[in-house]
Write an enzyme that holds these catalytic residues in place. Structure first.
Site, PDB file in Angstrom:
ATOM      1  N   SER A 279       7.626   4.179  -0.958  1.00  0.00           N
ATOM      2  CA  SER A 279       6.718   4.660   0.095  1.00  0.00           C
ATOM      3  C   SER A 279       7.518   5.296   1.217  1.00  0.00           C
ATOM      4  O   SER A 279       7.019   6.141   1.950  1.00  0.00           O
ATOM      5  CB  SER A 279       5.880   3.505   0.642  1.00  0.00           C
ATOM      6  OG  SER A 279       5.199   2.875  -0.415  1.00  0.00           O
TER       7      SER A 279
ATOM      8  N   GLY B  15       5.092   4.117  -9.017  1.00  0.00           N
ATOM      9  CA  GLY B  15       5.689   2.795  -9.262  1.00  0.00           C
ATOM     10  C   GLY B  15       4.620   1.711  -9.160  1.00  0.00           C
ATOM     11  O   GLY B  15       4.491   0.856 -10.050  1.00  0.00           O
ATOM     12  N   HIS B  16       3.827   1.756  -8.086  1.00  0.00           N
ATOM     13  CA  HIS B  16       2.735   0.782  -7.939  1.00  0.00           C
ATOM     14  C   HIS B  16       1.739   0.927  -9.096  1.00  0.00           C
ATOM     15  O   HIS B  16       1.278  -0.064  -9.667  1.00  0.00           O
ATOM     16  CB  HIS B  16       1.958   1.029  -6.642  1.00  0.00           C
ATOM     17  CG  HIS B  16       2.751   0.865  -5.390  1.00  0.00           C
ATOM     18  ND1 HIS B  16       3.087   1.915  -4.585  1.00  0.00           N
ATOM     19  CD2 HIS B  16       3.266  -0.252  -4.801  1.00  0.00           C
ATOM     20  CE1 HIS B  16       3.765   1.482  -3.537  1.00  0.00           C
ATOM     21  NE2 HIS B  16       3.909   0.167  -3.648  1.00  0.00           N
TER      22      HIS B  16
ATOM     23  N   GLY C 268       0.794  -1.221   0.000  1.00  0.00           N
ATOM     24  CA  GLY C 268       0.000   0.000   0.000  1.00  0.00           C
ATOM     25  C   GLY C 268       0.825   1.269   0.000  1.00  0.00           C
ATOM     26  O   GLY C 268       2.016   1.271  -0.261  1.00  0.00           O
ATOM     27  N   TYR C 269       0.155   2.366   0.312  1.00  0.00           N
ATOM     28  CA  TYR C 269       0.686   3.722   0.245  1.00  0.00           C
ATOM     29  C   TYR C 269       1.278   3.971  -1.160  1.00  0.00           C
ATOM     30  O   TYR C 269       2.471   4.184  -1.338  1.00  0.00           O
ATOM     31  CB  TYR C 269       1.717   4.006   1.345  1.00  0.00           C
ATOM     32  CG  TYR C 269       1.690   5.469   1.704  1.00  0.00           C
ATOM     33  CD1 TYR C 269       0.621   5.993   2.430  1.00  0.00           C
ATOM     34  CD2 TYR C 269       2.667   6.342   1.273  1.00  0.00           C
ATOM     35  CE1 TYR C 269       0.542   7.343   2.710  1.00  0.00           C
ATOM     36  CE2 TYR C 269       2.600   7.703   1.555  1.00  0.00           C
ATOM     37  CZ  TYR C 269       1.536   8.193   2.273  1.00  0.00           C
ATOM     38  OH  TYR C 269       1.457   9.532   2.544  1.00  0.00           O
TER      39      TYR C 269
ATOM     40  N   MET D 212      11.092   5.976  -6.803  1.00  0.00           N
ATOM     41  CA  MET D 212       9.883   6.128  -5.981  1.00  0.00           C
ATOM     42  C   MET D 212       9.830   5.031  -4.931  1.00  0.00           C
ATOM     43  O   MET D 212      10.149   3.868  -5.202  1.00  0.00           O
ATOM     44  CB  MET D 212       8.653   6.091  -6.862  1.00  0.00           C
ATOM     45  CG  MET D 212       8.547   7.348  -7.678  1.00  0.00           C
ATOM     46  SD  MET D 212       6.893   7.621  -8.264  1.00  0.00           S
ATOM     47  CE  MET D 212       7.170   9.094  -9.229  1.00  0.00           C
TER      48      MET D 212
ATOM     49  N   ASP E 233      13.085  -3.266  -6.307  1.00  0.00           N
ATOM     50  CA  ASP E 233      13.335  -4.350  -5.357  1.00  0.00           C
ATOM     51  C   ASP E 233      13.907  -5.541  -6.148  1.00  0.00           C
ATOM     52  O   ASP E 233      13.290  -6.607  -6.228  1.00  0.00           O
ATOM     53  CB  ASP E 233      12.036  -4.743  -4.651  1.00  0.00           C
ATOM     54  CG  ASP E 233      11.491  -3.595  -3.829  1.00  0.00           C
ATOM     55  OD1 ASP E 233      12.208  -3.115  -2.940  1.00  0.00           O
ATOM     56  OD2 ASP E 233      10.362  -3.149  -4.099  1.00  0.00           O
TER      57      ASP E 233
ATOM     58  N   VAL F 213      10.311   3.227 -11.374  1.00  0.00           N
ATOM     59  CA  VAL F 213       9.747   4.543 -11.716  1.00  0.00           C
ATOM     60  C   VAL F 213      10.417   5.578 -10.820  1.00  0.00           C
ATOM     61  O   VAL F 213      10.567   5.360  -9.615  1.00  0.00           O
ATOM     62  CB  VAL F 213       8.211   4.554 -11.519  1.00  0.00           C
ATOM     63  CG1 VAL F 213       7.634   5.928 -11.826  1.00  0.00           C
ATOM     64  CG2 VAL F 213       7.569   3.496 -12.422  1.00  0.00           C
TER      65      VAL F 213
HETATM   66  O1  PAF Z   1       7.375  -5.234  -2.383  1.00  0.00           O
HETATM   67  C1  PAF Z   1       6.494  -5.223  -1.493  1.00  0.00           C
HETATM   68  O2  PAF Z   1       5.711  -4.270  -1.374  1.00  0.00           O
HETATM   69  C2  PAF Z   1       6.384  -6.397  -0.542  1.00  0.00           C
HETATM   70  O3  PAF Z   1       7.635  -6.905  -0.231  1.00  0.00           O
HETATM   71  C3  PAF Z   1       5.440  -7.504  -1.047  1.00  0.00           C
HETATM   72  C4  PAF Z   1       5.948  -8.138  -2.325  1.00  0.00           C
HETATM   73  C5  PAF Z   1       4.058  -6.926  -1.281  1.00  0.00           C
HETATM   74  C6  PAF Z   1       5.331  -8.598   0.010  1.00  0.00           C
HETATM   75  O4  PAF Z   1       4.838  -8.116   1.207  1.00  0.00           O
END
Ligand code: PAF
Length: 270
Positions: A175, A25-26, A20-21, A173, A139, A165
């Site tokens: 959180s 990028g998300h 979340g947040y 980017m 990541d 991103v």
């Molecule tokens: O990258 C993340 O936000 C977290 O590590 C994930 C993959 C959602 C697992 O909690």
């Protein structure tokens, strides 16, 4: 249940697991899932098992209302927001550990972190049953570990990794960027600046990994507010350190800017 119905209807499921947040990028992961798949599922779960006791679990930023709206606008069809007891009921006992790959880089600095990640992602995959799951290159180690886990455990899921991103000034980017003060926000630019210099050095013919790492170190140390956690040049499959940059090499770093630990990386392929 929903996944079973979708499977019966032969609908393809794209999945974006998140804590979340949301930032852009998300949203780029969600948009891509929506673009390529029939149904885009997004999960939001701040997974306590990937935080150690001295980390920022309690203050990790959360804003479900804002996230719901952003996910909907980006094209998410389903938002899955399980509770702690949904995911880890009393007596929960099963963990997934990707040996070796989970112990280096961020895993060395954050013992148990990737065991928590692999466990929650396995559970989420079991619930959502995606055809494709989307992760961000920021990541990098996480994506490499998830790919290995999917292969080792014969999970029939494609893992797609999308580019990092960045803000206009180059900061990746995250959180966690919201923890940075104005001054720290400026200092944080050194991560990307150092990686860009490393890319340029390799383009100009430098192949010595130690020299590249020293150069990155020098650039980051110019910022008094920055404290290096690690800088490494590793093979993109094994995560073993390399002496020379000849094949595909991941240069990854983690740096504390004040109290905030930021990560970034680049893939060098001369
Ligand atoms: O990258 C993340 O936000 C977290 O590590 C994930 C993959 C959602 C697992 O909690």
């Amino acid at each position: 249940m929903l996944s079973k119905i979708l499977k019966k209807e032969a609908k393809t499921i794209g999945f974006v697991p998140t804590m979340g947040y949301f930032h852009d990028g998300h949203l780029s992961l969600i948009k891509t899932a929506k673009q390529h798949m029939d149904v885009a599922v997004v999960s939001i779960f701040v997974n306590p098992k990937q935080f150690s006791h001295n980390e920022d679990l309690d203050k990790y930023p959360r804003d479900l209302k804002r996230d719901e709206e952003m996910a909907r606008l980006a094209g998410a069809d389903v938002l899955f927001h399980p509770s702690l007891s949904d995911m880890y009921p009393d007596g929960y006992a099963t963990y997934v550990n990707v040996e070796g790959l989970a112990d280096t880089l961020c895993g060395g600095a954050r013992p148990g972190h990737f065991k928590g990640v692999a466990t929650v992602v396995t559970k989420l995959f079991g619930i959502v049953k995606p055809d494709i799951a989307y992760f961000g290159q920021k990541d990098a180690q996480q994506s490499i570990i998830i790919k290995k886990m999917v292969q080792d455990l014969n999970m029939d899921i494609d893992i797609k990794v999308l580019p990092t991103v960045r803000e206009k000034d180059g900061l990746a980017m995250s959180s966690r960027n919201m923890y940075l003060s104005e001054k720290e926000r400026k200092d944080a630019l050194c991560l990307n600046q150092a990686l860009i210099k490393a890319e340029a050095a390799v383009k100009s013919g430098e192949r010595d990994a130690v020299k590249i790492i020293k150069m990155i170190e020098g650039i980051i140390k110019e910022r008094p507010g920055a404290k290096i956690d690690y800088i490494e040049a590793v093979d993109t499959k094994t995560l073993n350190p390399v002496d020379r940059i000849v094949g595909e090499t991941l240069v990854a770093l983690a740096v504390f800017i004040g109290n905030t630990r930021l990560i970034d990386n680049t893939i060098l392929n001369p």
